[in-house]
Design a protein around this motif. Structure first.
Motif, PDB file in Angstrom:
ATOM      1  N   ASN A 323       0.806  -1.221   0.000  1.00 35.60           N
ATOM      2  CA  ASN A 323       0.000   0.000   0.000  1.00 35.60           C
ATOM      3  C   ASN A 323       0.841   1.273   0.000  1.00 35.60           C
ATOM      4  N   ALA A 324       2.156   1.148   0.204  1.00 36.22           N
ATOM      5  CA  ALA A 324       3.032   2.319   0.176  1.00 36.22           C
ATOM      6  C   ALA A 324       3.225   2.858  -1.235  1.00 36.22           C
ATOM      7  N   TYR A 325       2.801   2.096  -2.235  1.00 33.12           N
ATOM      8  CA  TYR A 325       2.847   2.576  -3.622  1.00 33.12           C
ATOM      9  C   TYR A 325       1.601   3.399  -3.906  1.00 33.12           C
ATOM     10  N   GLU A 326       1.787   4.626  -4.340  1.00 28.98           N
ATOM     11  CA  GLU A 326       0.637   5.464  -4.701  1.00 28.98           C
ATOM     12  C   GLU A 326      -0.034   4.928  -5.965  1.00 28.98           C
ATOM     13  N   GLU A 327      -1.310   5.205  -6.088  1.00 24.84           N
ATOM     14  CA  GLU A 327      -1.986   4.906  -7.347  1.00 24.84           C
ATOM     15  C   GLU A 327      -1.344   5.765  -8.430  1.00 24.84           C
ATOM     16  N   MET A 411      21.269   6.650  -3.477  1.00 28.68           N
ATOM     17  CA  MET A 411      22.340   6.775  -2.483  1.00 28.68           C
ATOM     18  C   MET A 411      22.899   8.185  -2.474  1.00 28.68           C
ATOM     19  N   LYS A 412      23.076   8.739  -3.674  1.00 31.78           N
ATOM     20  CA  LYS A 412      23.557  10.117  -3.768  1.00 31.78           C
ATOM     21  C   LYS A 412      22.587  11.071  -3.085  1.00 31.78           C
ATOM     22  N   ALA A 413      21.289  10.882  -3.340  1.00 31.75           N
ATOM     23  CA  ALA A 413      20.282  11.752  -2.718  1.00 31.75           C
ATOM     24  C   ALA A 413      20.340  11.646  -1.198  1.00 31.75           C
ATOM     25  N   GLU A 414      20.522  10.442  -0.689  1.00 30.97           N
ATOM     26  CA  GLU A 414      20.584  10.270   0.761  1.00 30.97           C
ATOM     27  C   GLU A 414      21.817  10.957   1.354  1.00 30.97           C
ATOM     28  N   ALA A 415      22.965  10.751   0.723  1.00 26.19           N
ATOM     29  CA  ALA A 415      24.188  11.382   1.227  1.00 26.19           C
ATOM     30  C   ALA A 415      24.040  12.902   1.235  1.00 26.19           C
ATOM     31  N   LEU A 416      23.453  13.453   0.185  1.00 34.14           N
ATOM     32  CA  LEU A 416      23.251  14.903   0.117  1.00 34.14           C
ATOM     33  C   LEU A 416      22.292  15.384   1.203  1.00 34.14           C
ATOM     34  N   LEU A 417      21.207  14.645   1.408  1.00 31.05           N
ATOM     35  CA  LEU A 417      20.260  15.022   2.466  1.00 31.05           C
ATOM     36  C   LEU A 417      20.944  15.033   3.828  1.00 31.05           C
ATOM     37  N   ARG A 418      21.729  14.014   4.085  1.00 30.84           N
ATOM     38  CA  ARG A 418      22.389  13.923   5.386  1.00 30.84           C
ATOM     39  C   ARG A 418      23.482  14.975   5.539  1.00 30.84           C
ATOM     40  N   LEU A 419      23.975  15.483   4.429  1.00 32.79           N
ATOM     41  CA  LEU A 419      24.962  16.562   4.465  1.00 32.79           C
ATOM     42  C   LEU A 419      24.309  17.939   4.458  1.00 32.79           C
ATOM     43  N   GLY A 420      22.967  17.967   4.418  1.00 29.76           N
ATOM     44  CA  GLY A 420      22.248  19.233   4.489  1.00 29.76           C
ATOM     45  C   GLY A 420      22.007  19.908   3.160  1.00 29.76           C
ATOM     46  N   LEU A 448      14.079  12.393   4.821  1.00 28.34           N
ATOM     47  CA  LEU A 448      14.747  11.104   4.976  1.00 28.34           C
ATOM     48  C   LEU A 448      13.736   9.970   5.105  1.00 28.34           C
ATOM     49  N   THR A 449      12.632  10.233   5.811  1.00 28.22           N
ATOM     50  CA  THR A 449      11.592   9.214   5.949  1.00 28.22           C
ATOM     51  C   THR A 449      11.013   8.838   4.587  1.00 28.22           C
ATOM     52  N   GLU A 450      10.777   9.848   3.767  1.00 29.62           N
ATOM     53  CA  GLU A 450      10.241   9.591   2.435  1.00 29.62           C
ATOM     54  C   GLU A 450      11.276   8.882   1.559  1.00 29.62           C
ATOM     55  N   LEU A 452      13.551   6.753   2.498  1.00 29.89           N
ATOM     56  CA  LEU A 452      13.568   5.340   2.864  1.00 29.89           C
ATOM     57  C   LEU A 452      12.404   4.609   2.195  1.00 29.89           C
ATOM     58  N   ALA A 453      11.231   5.217   2.204  1.00 31.49           N
ATOM     59  CA  ALA A 453      10.071   4.615   1.550  1.00 31.49           C
ATOM     60  C   ALA A 453      10.294   4.497   0.050  1.00 31.49           C
ATOM     61  N   GLU A 454      10.897   5.518  -0.544  1.00 32.66           N
ATOM     62  CA  GLU A 454      11.160   5.498  -1.985  1.00 32.66           C
ATOM     63  C   GLU A 454      12.179   4.426  -2.352  1.00 32.66           C
ATOM     64  N   ARG A 455      13.185   4.247  -1.525  1.00 32.69           N
ATOM     65  CA  ARG A 455      14.148   3.180  -1.769  1.00 32.69           C
ATOM     66  C   ARG A 455      13.443   1.823  -1.749  1.00 32.69           C
ATOM     67  N   GLY A 456      12.496   1.654  -0.837  1.00 38.94           N
ATOM     68  CA  GLY A 456      11.749   0.412  -0.792  1.00 38.94           C
ATOM     69  C   GLY A 456      10.948   0.180  -2.064  1.00 38.94           C
ATOM     70  N   ARG A 457      10.254   1.205  -2.501  1.00 34.98           N
ATOM     71  CA  ARG A 457       9.418   1.058  -3.699  1.00 34.98           C
ATOM     72  C   ARG A 457      10.269   0.785  -4.945  1.00 34.98           C
ATOM     73  N   GLU A 458      11.392   1.436  -5.043  1.00 27.85           N
ATOM     74  CA  GLU A 458      12.255   1.296  -6.221  1.00 27.85           C
ATOM     75  C   GLU A 458      13.036  -0.011  -6.216  1.00 27.85           C
ATOM     76  N   LEU A 459      13.533  -0.415  -5.059  1.00 28.95           N
ATOM     77  CA  LEU A 459      14.507  -1.511  -4.979  1.00 28.95           C
ATOM     78  C   LEU A 459      13.937  -2.765  -4.316  1.00 28.95           C
ATOM     79  N   ALA A 460      12.622  -2.885  -4.285  1.00 25.17           N
ATOM     80  CA  ALA A 460      11.984  -4.000  -3.579  1.00 25.17           C
ATOM     81  C   ALA A 460      12.560  -5.348  -3.993  1.00 25.17           C
ATOM     82  N   TRP A 461      12.895  -6.147  -2.988  1.00 24.12           N
ATOM     83  CA  TRP A 461      13.370  -7.524  -3.125  1.00 24.12           C
ATOM     84  C   TRP A 461      14.711  -7.627  -3.851  1.00 24.12           C
ATOM     85  N   GLU A 462      15.438  -6.534  -3.951  1.00 21.49           N
ATOM     86  CA  GLU A 462      16.749  -6.557  -4.612  1.00 21.49           C
ATOM     87  C   GLU A 462      17.904  -6.718  -3.629  1.00 21.49           C
TER      88      GLU A 462
END
Length: 521
Positions: A323-327, A411-420, A448-450, A452-462
């Motif tokens: 259900n975390a996948y939007e219509e 990964m790049k997006a996450e590193a940038l977010l964590r670096l501000g 960051l919360t979003e 993590l959810a996006e990584r799940g939707r994109e990379l599911a079961w990988e």
């Protein structure tokens, strides 16, 4: 005994080198190529390395349902493996993995260690054979030999990374005759980093599908740095960012496919988004069995896909994850829900098994972890990210992407977010987002919360979800709310569950060598 200075056929090359015979009988020589005239090109070294790469495929390889892959996925909010009647009980192992109740003798925990260190051992065998073929004096090695050694050492570092990620304090086995010693996670981290960095200059620059080249080495470092705070206690976000940029801007020819499902097609070999795959073949390199694992028994009916073997009605998605996948998110099509139909008539299949006699309709809800009546037979969305190949048997032909470019951008997006730097993070994340059919992220919506959810939707079961949940501090929480309002996985019994125990058979075989991970004593 005397080692003949010949190459004895293709089977020898694939295995590395035949052991010398202990009799006076000499093998039939199928080629008169002297050893000093062989292994002078990357292509020739590929035959020597074949066995080390072969560890990734096979039923006990990277995506094995009872080993490395199950440790990374069954333990997360992406995968549920409910028991349906008696099916998938497996002595309680799948549910133990899903509920974080594994022990030091649990099947999957044992197999994960064998897989990772089996790869290390095969790499060390390659390095031994190079010395046999090329001699002990490394100063005399030609460039092709140096490149072959570098490729082997970085592949060996990759296998060490898998072991360190799962078990923490593990041995560094950097030679076949290495003295067995448990190293700290920080020491193993430093070994992996040093091995990859030292050998990057000798890795092939042009990508070679299914092999460790420079971009693969950089991706290994990016993963290492992304999780550095978990592994060592010290964050390395800037280093992770630098490695991601090295892959993106390295001129390697990688590109995001406009179709999300292109990297998962039956004929995905050479896909420009895939950086490092497990190369599968239904006959020659078996092990991709997702269609068997997840699809319902009714999917195996001749009038559905024409499979030549029975499907297993096993792992599925948690309802909350589905259900975390939007219509409108095109990626939601990687999950099968709804009626299983006769392809010629469009009619819904009627399924009869035991007391179950009903129309075969898959629903995303999960009612219980165990249902002795098997009334839960149709529960849980099924994984169909890999293109279904009609008429296939036990093994599929699709290659499995261990690393792909979409992950690099996230990964790049996450590193940038964590670096501000949220502005550039949004740009990186939207490179992936723009093919989903959804609106772009903004600096307000990409948290960051979003992510993590996006990584799940994109990379599911990988195979990335366990790492992600641990890095984001979510791994030991409860998830998988069922129709009973109970949770498939209650909160874990401690933070020690972010590591697996050293298998008992490993510690028993080496008394005094290992200190068991905290919480498992």
């Amino acid at each position: 005994m005397k080692l003949k200075a010949y190459i004895w056929g293709a089977g020898v090359a694939a295995a590395g080198l035949l052991a010398p015979s202990c009799t006076d009988m000499e093998p039939e020589v199928s080629s008169d190529v002297l050893k000093e005239d062989y292994y002078k090109t990357p292509e020739q070294f590929a035959t020597l390395l074949a066995n080390a790469y072969a560890q990734l495929a096979g039923e006990y390889g990277y995506v094995y349902r009872e080993g490395y892959w199950s440790m990374q996925e069954y333990t997360t909010d992406e995968v549920a493996v409910p028991t349906r009647g008696t099916e998938w009980s497996d002595n309680g192992v799948p549910i133990a993995m899903g509920q974080h109740k594994w022990e030091e003798n649990t099947r999957d925990v044992n197999n994960g260690w064998s897989f990772a260190y089996g790869g290390v051992t095969k790499c060390n065998g390659v390095l031994d054979n190079i010395k046999i073929i090329k001699g002990e004096d490394e100063a005399q090695y030609d460039d092709a030999t140096k490149f072959g050694i570098a490729e082997t050492k970085v592949l060996r570092a990759f296998y060490h990374l898998l072991a360190m990620d799962l078990y923490g304090n593990v041995p560094i086995v950097d030679a076949s005759d290495a003295v067995l010693k448990q190293s700290s996670r920080t020491e193993v981290f430093s070994f992996i980093e040093r091995e990859v960095k030292d050998n990057l200059p000798y890795l092939q620059v042009t990508p070679s599908y299914g092999r460790v080249t420079k971009s693969v080495g950089q991706t290994i470092l990016a993963k290492l740095y992304l999780n550095a705070e978990v592994y060592t206690g010290a964050a390395r976000w800037q280093d992770a960012l630098s490695m991601c940029d090295s892959v993106i801007g390295g001129g390697y020819g990688y590109a995001l496919e406009s179709d999300y499902f292109a990297p998962f097609k039956v004929s995905n070999t050479g896909c420009k988004e895939i950086i490092f795959p497990v190369v599968f073949d239904a006959v020659k390199a078996q092990g991709n069995m997702f269609h068997l694992m997840t699809l319902h028994y009714a999917h195996a009916y001749p009038e559905v896909y024409g499979f030549t073997t029975q499907t297993w009605n096993g792992p599925c998605a948690h309802e909350d994850f589905y259900n975390a996948y939007e219509e409108g998110d095109k990626r939601k099509a990687q999950w099968f829900v709804g009626p299983i139909t006769d392809k010629s008539t469009g009619d819904t299949i009627n399924f009869i098994k035991g007391s179950v006699n009903k129309k075969a309709i898959i629903v995303p809800t999960i009612s219980a972890t165990v249902d002795a009546t098997e009334e839960n037979t149709f529960e849980g969305a099924r994984f169909v990210k890999f293109e279904i190949e009609p008429g296939i048997g036990h093994h599929a032909n699709s290659d499995f992407p261990i690393y792909r470019l979409a992950d690099i951008y996230l990964m790049k997006a996450e590193a940038l977010l964590r670096l501000g730097n949220s502005g550039e993070a949004v740009i990186a994340a939207n490179e992936v987002r723009k093919r989903t059919g959804l609106t772009d992220y903004t600096t307000a919506t990409l948290t960051l919360t979003e992510l993590l959810a996006e990584r799940g939707r994109e990379l599911a079961w990988e195979g990335h979800r366990r790492q992600d949940l641990i890095r984001f501090g979510e791994f030991t929480k409860q998830w998988g709310k069922m129709t009973t309002n109970e949770y498939y996985k209650p909160a874990s019994d401690g933070e020690h569950r972010t590591l697996f125990p050293i298998p008992k058979w490993v510690t028993d075989a080496a008394p005094g060598v290992y200190t068991q991970n905290a919480g498992y004593n």
